[in-house]
Write a protein that holds these residues in place. Structure first.
Motif, short mmCIF file in Angstrom:
data_model
loop_
_atom_site.label_atom_id
_atom_site.label_comp_id
_atom_site.label_asym_id
_atom_site.label_seq_id
_atom_site.Cartn_x
_atom_site.Cartn_y
_atom_site.Cartn_z
N VAL A 1 0.85 -1.19 0.07
CA VAL A 1 -0.04 0.00 0.00
C VAL A 1 0.76 1.19 -0.19
N LEU A 2 1.88 1.31 0.74
CA LEU A 2 2.78 2.38 1.06
C LEU A 2 3.48 2.60 -0.55
N ILE A 3 4.02 1.44 -0.99
CA ILE A 3 4.76 1.72 -2.48
C ILE A 3 3.87 2.20 -3.25
N SER A 4 2.28 1.77 -3.36
CA SER A 4 1.64 2.34 -4.31
C SER A 4 1.33 3.61 -4.28
N LYS B 1 14.40 2.94 -2.57
CA LYS B 1 12.95 3.20 -1.84
C LYS B 1 11.94 1.93 -2.02
N LEU B 2 12.19 1.27 -3.27
CA LEU B 2 11.45 0.11 -3.22
C LEU B 2 12.06 -0.96 -2.37
N GLN B 3 13.45 -1.10 -2.37
CA GLN B 3 14.03 -1.97 -1.45
C GLN B 3 13.74 -2.01 -0.01
N GLU B 4 13.37 -0.49 0.48
CA GLU B 4 13.09 -0.36 2.01
C GLU B 4 11.81 -0.97 2.31
N LYS B 5 10.80 -1.19 1.42
CA LYS B 5 9.62 -1.92 1.70
C LYS B 5 9.55 -3.26 1.17
N TYR B 6 10.02 -3.55 -0.09
CA TYR B 6 10.04 -4.74 -0.41
C TYR B 6 11.47 -5.50 -0.08
N THR B 7 11.52 -5.79 1.23
CA THR B 7 12.94 -5.99 1.88
C THR B 7 13.61 -7.33 1.12
N TYR B 8 12.74 -8.26 0.52
CA TYR B 8 13.33 -9.33 -0.22
C TYR B 8 14.24 -8.86 -1.29
#
Length: 497
Positions: free
Chosen positions: A207-210, A315-322
């Motif tokens: 949700v945060l990334i969207s 920024k994406l890696q922060e939320k999509y930690t994998y």
């Protein structure tokens, strides 16, 4: 003349307000409404649709329009185009009996809930009766409007003016002859880059990334919202209230990224229509093909490029930690992985148009009497085998995967493939005006949004698709840029000779 024109404006505004009310009801039924409340909402939609129909086909409005048509040389550009568009719409509606129109709108409102239930329970038989009625209504309405023309050609023209089966058959033949061999060459490589995007991400992080992506692309959250639905879509109440949805899948987190980018393309278009068109019949996209060109442009040409992600990958890696151990180069390969898949909205850029061909040929076959609704699961599976070499194990992954037919959007699917082609024609011209790579690497997406706004968005329906394309590119529909783009991009990714 001024008094007639003023009265025309009043009536059209009343109609637009009813349309906005209908939009909110449709939003509710597809997002927040409890299942138990969908019956009443369907009746409300049918009732208000009838009122909108009555306004559109009223004798008073008809007389005003006929008068203004005779005075067209004295009208400004907007009034002239709106009278022209209204006349076409009124002619369509006036040939459909009012109570049949009301019944059809109620049917499609109910059908969306039935479709969702059928999909969740993997049971096509639940939806079959509704789907049969929807297609029968469309066939009947097409015949009402032009008994001398194939009803599918009548319906296709609604979504893309001037389009018919003959043109689409040639169009898809061109795509098929170029895409299928390229796909086979890639499949022979037996390379699986999906490993670079496989992972799980919580709904909260998605949700945060969207939200972040929407803001980054330039979607105005002061005039729009993003929510969740079973099938992502964009719904416009008016240009100051544009609503988009996405779908969050924990084990397929990249899905929400690209559905969000796609729907933002639609939303930015709607928000970019010139303010002077508000409350007119021109405050909408030029056509569904042009609309899809915007969403596919943002989703694929921008969103699947490496340059787009350079400023925001951390920024994406922060939320999509994998993704922390996945490099940007690997991520780029992952989001451009080519694989014959079952689900259209998850399809890669290369195979996407093959999914559209499946739907187009099924629709055409139903209208021509070649296919029966009850046989669609088997027909669907056979066409998937023919074009993509994969077969659904169940109807949820097959004939029930899209909501479009439940909504009554028969003839809509070809717009996606047309949008792919339009998007490359537009991009080819944009590259001559802007340094796209530099803009993406610097994160200055507003420059691209402004270019699109100036050349496409602001006009709404003031210009038709052919006018927009010819003014931007100097030519009409031409698939060569799309085919060249696919060949160049994927030959490089997969080291094809």
């Amino acid at each position: 003349m001024e008094s007639r024109l003023e009265r025309f404006r009043e009536i059209i505004k009343e109609k637009k307000l009813l349309d906005s009310t209908l939009a909110i009801l449709h939003w509710d039924i597809e997002t927040e409404a409890p299942k138990g409340g969908q019956e009443l909402l369907s009746q409300m939609i049918g009732n208000i649709s009838l009122k909108a129909y009555e306004i559109s086909t009223s004798e008073e409005l008809n007389e005003i329009v006929e008068f203004l048509k005779n005075m067209k040389n004295e009208l400004n550009e907007i009034d002239k185009k709106e009278i022209e568009n209204y006349s076409e719409e009124m002619e369509k509606l006036s040939k459909i009996p009012p109570m049949e129109y009301k019944a059809y709108t109620e049917l499609t409102a109910k059908a969306q809930g039935v479709w969702e239930k059928a999909k969740n329970e993997n049971n096509f038989s639940i939806f079959k009766e509704y789907l049969e009625k929807i297609f029968n209504y469309n066939i009947k309405f097409g015949k009402y409007r032009n008994p001398n023309k194939n009803p599918y050609d009548v319906i296709l023209d609604d979504y893309e003016k001037g389009m018919d089966r003959k043109k689409l058959d040639e169009f898809f033949k061109d795509l098929r002859e170029n895409i299928v061999p390229l796909l086979k060459s890639i499949q022979e490589k037996k390379i699986d880059n999906s490993k670079y995007i496989d992972g799980e991400v919580s709904k909260c992080s998605q949700v945060l990334i969207s939200r972040f992506l929407g803001e980054y692309l330039g979607f105005d959250f002061n005039r729009g919202i993003i929510s969740e639905s079973e099938h992502p879509f964009t719904l416009t109440v008016n240009m100051d209230d544009v609503r988009i949805t996405t779908k969050y899948i924990k084990e397929l987190p990249v899905s929400a990224i690209f559905s969000t980018i796609h729907e933002c393309g639609h939303g930015i278009y709607e928000q970019g229509i010139d303010e002077k068109l508000k409350y007119t019949l021109l405050a909408d996209g030029a056509s569904m093909g042009i609309h899809e060109s915007q969403s596919r442009f943002y989703e694929n040409i921008l969103g699947r490029s490496k340059s787009f992600w350079e400023p925001i990958y951390e920024k994406l890696q922060e939320k999509y930690t994998y993704l922390k151990d996945i490099t940007l180069d690997e991520f780029y390969l992952g989001i451009n992985d080519v694989k014959a898949s079952l689900i259209r909205v998850e399809a890669d850029e290369l195979t996407y148009s093959l999914h559209i061909m499946v739907r187009y040929e099924i629709e055409k076959g139903i209208f021509e009497g070649k296919y029966k609704i009850g046989d669609l699961p088997e027909i669907w599976n056979e066409k998937m085998r023919e074009y993509l070499g994969v077969v659904p194990e169940n109807d949820r992954e097959g004939v029930l995967q899209d909501v479009h037919w439940a909504c009554g959007l028969i003839g809509y699917f070809p717009s996606y493939a047309l949008g792919n082609v339009y998007s490359l024609q537009i991009y080819n011209k944009m590259k001559k005006d802007l340094n796209i790579e530099k803009i993406l690497k610097e994160g200055k997406l507003h420059l691209i949004k402004e270019w699109l706004g100036e050349h496409i968005h602001k006009y709404g329906k003031l210009k038709n698709p052919e006018e927009i394309l010819k003014e931007i590119t100097g030519e009409g529909l031409n698939s060569k840029y799309y085919i060249e783009y696919l060949k160049e991009k994927y030959s490089k990714i997969y080291n094809l000779k």
